[in-house]
Design an enzyme around this catalytic site. Sequence first.
Site, PDB file in Angstrom:
ATOM      1  N   TYR A 119      20.374  -2.552   4.376  1.00 44.95           N
ATOM      2  CA  TYR A 119      19.746  -1.254   4.604  1.00 44.95           C
ATOM      3  C   TYR A 119      18.424  -1.532   5.300  1.00 44.95           C
ATOM      4  O   TYR A 119      17.487  -2.043   4.691  1.00 44.95           O
ATOM      5  CB  TYR A 119      19.525  -0.514   3.281  1.00 44.95           C
ATOM      6  CG  TYR A 119      20.791   0.046   2.699  1.00 44.95           C
ATOM      7  CD1 TYR A 119      21.155   1.367   2.931  1.00 44.95           C
ATOM      8  CD2 TYR A 119      21.641  -0.746   1.934  1.00 44.95           C
ATOM      9  CE1 TYR A 119      22.332   1.883   2.408  1.00 44.95           C
ATOM     10  CE2 TYR A 119      22.819  -0.240   1.405  1.00 44.95           C
ATOM     11  CZ  TYR A 119      23.157   1.078   1.647  1.00 44.95           C
ATOM     12  OH  TYR A 119      24.327   1.585   1.135  1.00 44.95           O
ATOM     13  N   CYS A 120      18.371  -1.249   6.584  1.00 40.15           N
ATOM     14  CA  CYS A 120      17.197  -1.486   7.423  1.00 40.15           C
ATOM     15  C   CYS A 120      16.419  -0.168   7.462  1.00 40.15           C
ATOM     16  O   CYS A 120      16.855   0.798   8.087  1.00 40.15           O
ATOM     17  CB  CYS A 120      17.667  -1.918   8.809  1.00 40.15           C
ATOM     18  SG  CYS A 120      16.340  -2.343   9.912  1.00 40.15           S
ATOM     19  N   ILE A 121      15.293  -0.127   6.746  1.00 40.15           N
ATOM     20  CA  ILE A 121      14.612   1.130   6.455  1.00 40.15           C
ATOM     21  C   ILE A 121      13.207   1.158   7.058  1.00 40.15           C
ATOM     22  O   ILE A 121      12.463   0.183   6.968  1.00 40.15           O
ATOM     23  CB  ILE A 121      14.533   1.332   4.919  1.00 40.15           C
ATOM     24  CG1 ILE A 121      15.933   1.232   4.275  1.00 40.15           C
ATOM     25  CG2 ILE A 121      13.857   2.648   4.577  1.00 40.15           C
ATOM     26  CD1 ILE A 121      16.939   2.276   4.721  1.00 40.15           C
TER      27      ILE A 121
END
Length: 147
Positions: A119-121
């Site tokens: 999950y690249c947030i």
Amino acid sequence: MKYKKKEKEELKKILTEEEYYVTQENGTERPFTNEYWDFNGEGIYVDITTGEPLFTSKDKFHSSCGWPAFSKPIDRSIIKEKVDKSHGMVRTEVRSKLGDSHLGHVFCDGPEELGGLRYCINSASLKFIPKEELKEKGYEEYLELFK
């Protein structure tokens, strides 16, 4: 704690330009210069617009992407995913369920031992609550994650 979605006009008053751009206009902040990409504090990350708990530092890992990377959300029911065909790519966008804030994207290239997801947030979509402040800020139920 009860979380509430705020109106766009209220968000414009309380968020920075970048936070508004990222969360409300599906923007992306610059890599390697944002607040949490290399941050290692112990605690939880909440939606900057509603306070909804989204991710924990226990599931954060170092990735070469330049943004905070997590192996999973605190609970899958608090996020929603949708197909994103912008910028000539096909990706899976991640949004907060209640606030409907753009958070970032999820990819299938995370560490296998952590489930294989990344999950690249965007840091601009998050607010960090340190473990030591969880009780005082109304997130006491999440203390058990750090035992």
